[in-house]
Design a protein around this motif. Sequence first.
Motif, PDB file in Angstrom:
ATOM      1  N   LEU A 108      77.141  -3.505  59.294  1.00  0.00           N
ATOM      2  CA  LEU A 108      77.854  -2.232  59.202  1.00  0.00           C
ATOM      3  C   LEU A 108      77.818  -1.482  60.531  1.00  0.00           C
ATOM      4  O   LEU A 108      78.784  -0.797  60.896  1.00  0.00           O
ATOM      5  CB  LEU A 108      77.248  -1.375  58.093  1.00  0.00           C
ATOM      6  CG  LEU A 108      77.425  -1.921  56.668  1.00  0.00           C
ATOM      7  CD1 LEU A 108      76.659  -1.064  55.674  1.00  0.00           C
ATOM      8  CD2 LEU A 108      78.902  -2.002  56.291  1.00  0.00           C
ATOM      9  N   ARG A 109      76.732  -1.618  61.278  1.00  0.00           N
ATOM     10  CA  ARG A 109      76.660  -0.986  62.598  1.00  0.00           C
ATOM     11  C   ARG A 109      77.715  -1.563  63.530  1.00  0.00           C
ATOM     12  O   ARG A 109      78.374  -0.822  64.272  1.00  0.00           O
ATOM     13  CB  ARG A 109      75.266  -1.185  63.200  1.00  0.00           C
ATOM     14  CG  ARG A 109      74.173  -0.406  62.501  1.00  0.00           C
ATOM     15  CD  ARG A 109      72.790  -0.847  62.951  1.00  0.00           C
ATOM     16  NE  ARG A 109      72.540  -0.496  64.345  1.00  0.00           N
ATOM     17  CZ  ARG A 109      71.432  -0.856  64.995  1.00  0.00           C
ATOM     18  NH1 ARG A 109      70.491  -1.579  64.363  1.00  0.00           N
ATOM     19  NH2 ARG A 109      71.255  -0.504  66.245  1.00  0.00           N
ATOM     20  N   HIS A 110      77.882  -2.869  63.483  1.00  0.00           N
ATOM     21  CA  HIS A 110      78.910  -3.504  64.322  1.00  0.00           C
ATOM     22  C   HIS A 110      80.310  -3.121  63.855  1.00  0.00           C
ATOM     23  O   HIS A 110      81.232  -2.974  64.666  1.00  0.00           O
ATOM     24  CB  HIS A 110      78.737  -5.024  64.303  1.00  0.00           C
ATOM     25  CG  HIS A 110      77.568  -5.500  65.113  1.00  0.00           C
ATOM     26  ND1 HIS A 110      77.592  -5.544  66.491  1.00  0.00           N
ATOM     27  CD2 HIS A 110      76.336  -5.944  64.741  1.00  0.00           C
ATOM     28  CE1 HIS A 110      76.433  -6.002  66.947  1.00  0.00           C
ATOM     29  NE2 HIS A 110      75.653  -6.248  65.900  1.00  0.00           N
ATOM     30  N   GLN A 111      80.476  -2.957  62.550  1.00  0.00           N
ATOM     31  CA  GLN A 111      81.776  -2.520  62.040  1.00  0.00           C
ATOM     32  C   GLN A 111      82.086  -1.105  62.530  1.00  0.00           C
ATOM     33  O   GLN A 111      83.222  -0.816  62.949  1.00  0.00           O
ATOM     34  CB  GLN A 111      81.778  -2.552  60.509  1.00  0.00           C
ATOM     35  CG  GLN A 111      83.155  -2.240  59.907  1.00  0.00           C
ATOM     36  CD  GLN A 111      83.126  -2.198  58.393  1.00  0.00           C
ATOM     37  OE1 GLN A 111      82.273  -1.521  57.810  1.00  0.00           O
ATOM     38  NE2 GLN A 111      84.033  -2.911  57.745  1.00  0.00           N
ATOM     39  N   LEU A 112      81.096  -0.233  62.500  1.00  0.00           N
ATOM     40  CA  LEU A 112      81.278   1.120  63.006  1.00  0.00           C
ATOM     41  C   LEU A 112      81.609   1.116  64.495  1.00  0.00           C
ATOM     42  O   LEU A 112      82.465   1.891  64.962  1.00  0.00           O
ATOM     43  CB  LEU A 112      80.008   1.942  62.756  1.00  0.00           C
ATOM     44  CG  LEU A 112      79.762   2.382  61.310  1.00  0.00           C
ATOM     45  CD1 LEU A 112      78.328   2.879  61.144  1.00  0.00           C
ATOM     46  CD2 LEU A 112      80.760   3.459  60.903  1.00  0.00           C
ATOM     47  N   ARG A 113      80.957   0.244  65.232  1.00  0.00           N
ATOM     48  CA  ARG A 113      81.219   0.158  66.669  1.00  0.00           C
ATOM     49  C   ARG A 113      82.670  -0.226  66.931  1.00  0.00           C
ATOM     50  O   ARG A 113      83.327   0.342  67.804  1.00  0.00           O
ATOM     51  CB  ARG A 113      80.267  -0.867  67.295  1.00  0.00           C
ATOM     52  CG  ARG A 113      80.384  -0.997  68.807  1.00  0.00           C
ATOM     53  CD  ARG A 113      79.331  -1.949  69.343  1.00  0.00           C
ATOM     54  NE  ARG A 113      79.338  -2.015  70.781  1.00  0.00           N
ATOM     55  CZ  ARG A 113      78.463  -2.713  71.506  1.00  0.00           C
ATOM     56  NH1 ARG A 113      77.504  -3.397  70.887  1.00  0.00           N
ATOM     57  NH2 ARG A 113      78.533  -2.724  72.830  1.00  0.00           N
ATOM     58  N   TRP A 114      83.170  -1.182  66.150  1.00  0.00           N
ATOM     59  CA  TRP A 114      84.562  -1.602  66.363  1.00  0.00           C
ATOM     60  C   TRP A 114      85.538  -0.536  65.882  1.00  0.00           C
ATOM     61  O   TRP A 114      86.619  -0.373  66.453  1.00  0.00           O
ATOM     62  CB  TRP A 114      84.831  -2.927  65.665  1.00  0.00           C
ATOM     63  CG  TRP A 114      86.078  -3.580  66.202  1.00  0.00           C
ATOM     64  CD1 TRP A 114      87.320  -3.596  65.636  1.00  0.00           C
ATOM     65  CD2 TRP A 114      86.194  -4.284  67.438  1.00  0.00           C
ATOM     66  NE1 TRP A 114      88.209  -4.265  66.438  1.00  0.00           N
ATOM     67  CE2 TRP A 114      87.541  -4.709  67.554  1.00  0.00           C
ATOM     68  CE3 TRP A 114      85.300  -4.615  68.453  1.00  0.00           C
ATOM     69  CZ2 TRP A 114      88.013  -5.425  68.653  1.00  0.00           C
ATOM     70  CZ3 TRP A 114      85.766  -5.331  69.549  1.00  0.00           C
ATOM     71  CH2 TRP A 114      87.101  -5.727  69.637  1.00  0.00           C
ATOM     72  N   LEU A 115      85.142   0.210  64.881  1.00  0.00           N
ATOM     73  CA  LEU A 115      85.992   1.301  64.399  1.00  0.00           C
ATOM     74  C   LEU A 115      86.120   2.383  65.464  1.00  0.00           C
ATOM     75  O   LEU A 115      87.217   2.916  65.699  1.00  0.00           O
ATOM     76  CB  LEU A 115      85.415   1.877  63.102  1.00  0.00           C
ATOM     77  CG  LEU A 115      86.168   3.059  62.480  1.00  0.00           C
ATOM     78  CD1 LEU A 115      87.640   2.739  62.281  1.00  0.00           C
ATOM     79  CD2 LEU A 115      85.528   3.445  61.143  1.00  0.00           C
ATOM     80  N   VAL A 116      85.015   2.721  66.124  1.00  0.00           N
ATOM     81  CA  VAL A 116      85.069   3.710  67.210  1.00  0.00           C
ATOM     82  C   VAL A 116      85.956   3.195  68.344  1.00  0.00           C
ATOM     83  O   VAL A 116      86.762   3.942  68.917  1.00  0.00           O
ATOM     84  CB  VAL A 116      83.649   4.030  67.724  1.00  0.00           C
ATOM     85  CG1 VAL A 116      83.718   4.867  68.997  1.00  0.00           C
ATOM     86  CG2 VAL A 116      82.852   4.769  66.659  1.00  0.00           C
ATOM     87  N   LEU A 117      85.824   1.919  68.677  1.00  0.00           N
ATOM     88  CA  LEU A 117      86.684   1.323  69.703  1.00  0.00           C
ATOM     89  C   LEU A 117      88.150   1.394  69.303  1.00  0.00           C
ATOM     90  O   LEU A 117      89.026   1.672  70.138  1.00  0.00           O
ATOM     91  CB  LEU A 117      86.282  -0.144  69.932  1.00  0.00           C
ATOM     92  CG  LEU A 117      85.290  -0.420  71.064  1.00  0.00           C
ATOM     93  CD1 LEU A 117      84.861  -1.883  71.026  1.00  0.00           C
ATOM     94  CD2 LEU A 117      85.896  -0.099  72.411  1.00  0.00           C
ATOM     95  N   THR A 118      88.433   1.154  68.049  1.00  0.00           N
ATOM     96  CA  THR A 118      89.803   1.216  67.551  1.00  0.00           C
ATOM     97  C   THR A 118      90.348   2.638  67.642  1.00  0.00           C
ATOM     98  O   THR A 118      91.524   2.847  67.998  1.00  0.00           O
ATOM     99  CB  THR A 118      89.869   0.711  66.101  1.00  0.00           C
ATOM    100  OG1 THR A 118      89.387  -0.648  66.066  1.00  0.00           O
ATOM    101  CG2 THR A 118      91.286   0.754  65.557  1.00  0.00           C
TER     102      THR A 118
END
Length: 321
Positions: A108-118
């Motif tokens: 979930l942390r990595h998903q959040l990281r990619w969401l911020v990048l998006t």
Amino acid sequence: MYRPCLFALFLAVPAVHADTLSQADREALIEKLESLRNSAKEKAGSRMDSAASAFRAGMASDEAAIDLYLKCVEKVEFSDQKKSAQDFREWKRHQSERLDADGLGRCLRHQLRWLVLTMDAAQAGGKTEELAPRALEALDSIFATPQQFDGNVQPLRDPVTNSVFAKAYGLGNIKVDKWPLSPLEVSQVFNQVVLPPLREKGKVDAMRDQWMKRIKYEGVAAQYFTGGGRGGRGGEGRGGEKPKPNAETSAEYDKFISETQPDLVWQMEEDLYKSGDQKNAAVAMLKHIEQHITHPKAREWAEQFRALIEPPKGETADKTD
């Protein structure tokens, strides 16, 4: 029978006369429109800033990510649906094993990281060249140690705009051209974000390095992130056990090694040839065909190779006056 009502309604409506807009009217309407646009931008920017702050806090630790996930689930799937707090507690009790599984919080942390990048890509208006280093760092942190997720990788497959995080903060409608919405879309990350700026600048050495990284990461994905159950789609595994390849993941990885990887190497050399590294790429392509002569695409490669190196009809390789 409706005529009296219609007639009365007609009499109640004041007479409207056709008229044209004056220049002052036009300027006032345009000013109002710009005010509405600016207000919408301010609201959207405030929502994005609030979301980014919450997401970065959730990225701080596995526990923080799980806590934010639970808050977002409660809002989206219970509060917004007019379900009771008791319903949420019951759901949480049934999900306890999955929520306690090793790797889920990290995923979930990595998903959040990619969401911020998006979100940053959306604000950049599709100009993502400056985001390429951060996108690579995000992939490096995922693929360097694939065992860290203990098989819980499904959230990394899903588009981040469909995540419960995005829904809770009203970000589900984010649209970004030429930006993959999942960090496990490895080919799209490299094709759309990483390689284009290098290709435009003719940086063939850097292109080769990134192509090799792409091939490596696609192999890791085939080995660890495919198939069902633990070691694959994951999300239902128990903590304390290491992900074990099952028959499906093993077959997927074998196919990658025998078919997909050689084709990716071919695509790399073809890309490098077209980007200016003709001599080195041509030698490598011919050797590649020789080494993989039984590959299903060997004949297609040979035809592509000939089309690349053979001069157009009526011309010679070394044109003279």
